[in-house]
Write an enzyme that holds these catalytic residues in place. Structure first.
Site, short mmCIF file in Angstrom:
data_model
loop_
_atom_site.label_atom_id
_atom_site.label_comp_id
_atom_site.label_asym_id
_atom_site.label_seq_id
_atom_site.Cartn_x
_atom_site.Cartn_y
_atom_site.Cartn_z
N GLU A 318 0.82 -1.22 0.00
CA GLU A 318 0.00 0.00 0.00
C GLU A 318 0.85 1.27 0.00
OE1 GLU A 318 -2.30 0.99 3.41
OE2 GLU A 318 -1.04 -0.07 4.83
N HIS A 319 1.87 1.34 0.84
CA HIS A 319 2.73 2.52 0.91
C HIS A 319 4.09 2.19 0.32
CE1 HIS A 319 0.23 3.06 4.73
NE2 HIS A 319 -0.13 4.09 3.97
#
Length: 433
Positions: A318-319
């Site tokens: 996600e990041h």
């Protein structure tokens, strides 16, 4: 070839833990379906030690709670929400409704309709995640959702005042002090005191994520979410201290939060590991960050930037924080991520808390097929069609008859036949009346 300097625990251990979560969640949802508010109260008492006369806050209670929040906190909430609101408006402006005439008298159109009721889950537990109120509620309101139900749990039996303030200032229509599976289930199936919603958005622990997964289909959800993930990409110019600080910034979310470094420099890799070990003992959130790094932290060393980007896409985290000499290359080279954070001046924590992009992002590899929460998630993109020209009606009617009969759909074919008969007087041999 990648050299792994630090491994995570085997996936089999994670899978076994998820199986237990699924069983628990299934039972809670079934009980709330059967007993409604009675079951919701029982689980709130059991898990949160919280059983007020009403879980929904009145307007007067909300005003009193907000009055207890320091003005600086209120000012900061307003500022951050305006960043989120502005970005969501830009997203909304990028969506276009249209109507086109594809044949004479044949008009096809597209329009965007907001869902009529959305649920926003704002996690509590150990951390009062006020930022999740901005991400879920503000974005829903920009999309035009008329009813937003916001739920957050009490923290150790106390009302999270700053979170309530953030929920109110974001525009929540209903604020409930209710958490966990019981909140997700109540918003989804409804009870005597809570009308159900159409879609639920927001992060949460493994039980909240599993409840959303099991209820998906009955209601919409933003995305399937698991533990917070961070992937740091670094070349030989990266600062190991910055790498370590940023890895731990996300590891503190929970003991199962993966924190991964991929670098082209063995020196940066080794120094980052050393910095993590140096910083961990002094972290106030060590009880979460330490097991997260121990069990789910990874460090990979690759030979080239090509390998670095290819391996990063395999993780599909996600990041993804890019600490390289030319960070914007990642925009061209990567395709599987929730959000990119480009350059040393841009940390993942900015995205989590203040910068304006949405922090509800895909985890567990879901970035292979979806992005994160955005204004479009609250919109239904629908189509419409209209035929007013008799020649086009004849053309389409005859074509529909032929095409449908190829597929053996006689009923579809007859609907087309009728349009051609009405417009051009075609015979209906199947109509014996």
């Amino acid at each position: 070839m990648a050299t792994i300097l630090k491994h995570a625990v085997p996936k089999s251990e994670v899978t076994a833990s998820l199986a237990q979560v699924r069983e628990t969640v299934t039972g809670v949802i079934a009980d709330i379906r059967a007993r409604g508010d009675e079951a919701v109260r029982a689980y709130s008492e059991k898990f949160d030690k919280w059983s007020p006369d009403s879980f929904r806050l009145t307007d007067e209670e909300v005003e009193k709670i907000i009055a207890s929040v320091p003005q600086q906190v209120i000012d900061d909430i307003r500022f951050v929400q305006e960043q989120v609101r502005a970005f969501a408006r830009h997203q909304l402006d990028s969506l276009r409704e249209f109507e086109v005439e594809t044949l004479p008298g044949v008009r096809l159109g597209q329009k965007h309709i907001p869902v009529q009721a959305a649920g926003a889950y704002i996690p509590g537990g150990r951390y009062p995640l006020t930022a999740s109120a901005h991400m879920t509620i503000v974005t829903a309101k920009v999309a035009g959702v008329p009813r937003v139900v916001a739920c957050t749990p009490p923290i150790h039996g106390e009302i999270p005042a700053a979170t309530v303030a953030a929920m109110h200032l974001a525009g929540a229509d209903e604020i409930w002090l209710l958490g966990g599976v019981q909140a997700v289930a109540a918003m989804s199936v409804g009870t005597d005191t809570m009308r159900p919603v159409n879609l639920i958005a927001g992060p949460g622990n493994a039980y909240v994520a599993e409840a959303k997964r099991q209820l998906f289909g009955e209601i919409g959800i933003d995305l399937f979410a698991g533990p917070t993930e961070i992937l740091v990409l670094a070349d030989d110019e990266a600062d190991p201290f910055v790498c370590a600080v940023d890895l731990l910034s996300q590891a503190e979310h929970g003991p199962d939060s993966p924190a991964v470094l991929i670098t082209t420099s063995r020196e940066v890799a080794e120094k980052t590991i050393a910095e993590v070990e140096r910083l961990l003992p002094g972290m106030p959130t060590r009880d979460f960050a330490e097991p997260a790094w121990r069990d789910h932290g990874q460090v990979h060393v690759v030979d080239t930037l090509d390998e670095l980007y290819a391996l990063a896409d395999e993780f599909a985290f996600e990041h993804v924080e890019v600490l390289t000499a030319e960070p914007r290359l990642a925009l061209e080279r990567m395709t599987q991520y929730g959000a990119l954070f480009l350059g040393e001046g841009t940390c993942v924590s900015f995205g989590d808390k203040v910068i304006g992009t949405n922090h509800v992002l895909p985890t567990r590899g879901a970035a292979r097929y979806t992005g994160g929460l955005w204004v479009g998630k609250y919109l239904k993109t629908v189509t419409y069609q209209e035929v007013t020209d008799t020649d086009s009606q004849t053309l389409l009617g005859r074509l529909c008859g032929r095409a449908a009969r190829v597929e053996l759909f006689e009923g579809h074919a007859r609907s087309g036949d009728v349009r051609a008969a009405k417009a051009a007087g075609d015979e209906l041999p199947w109509n014996t009346a």
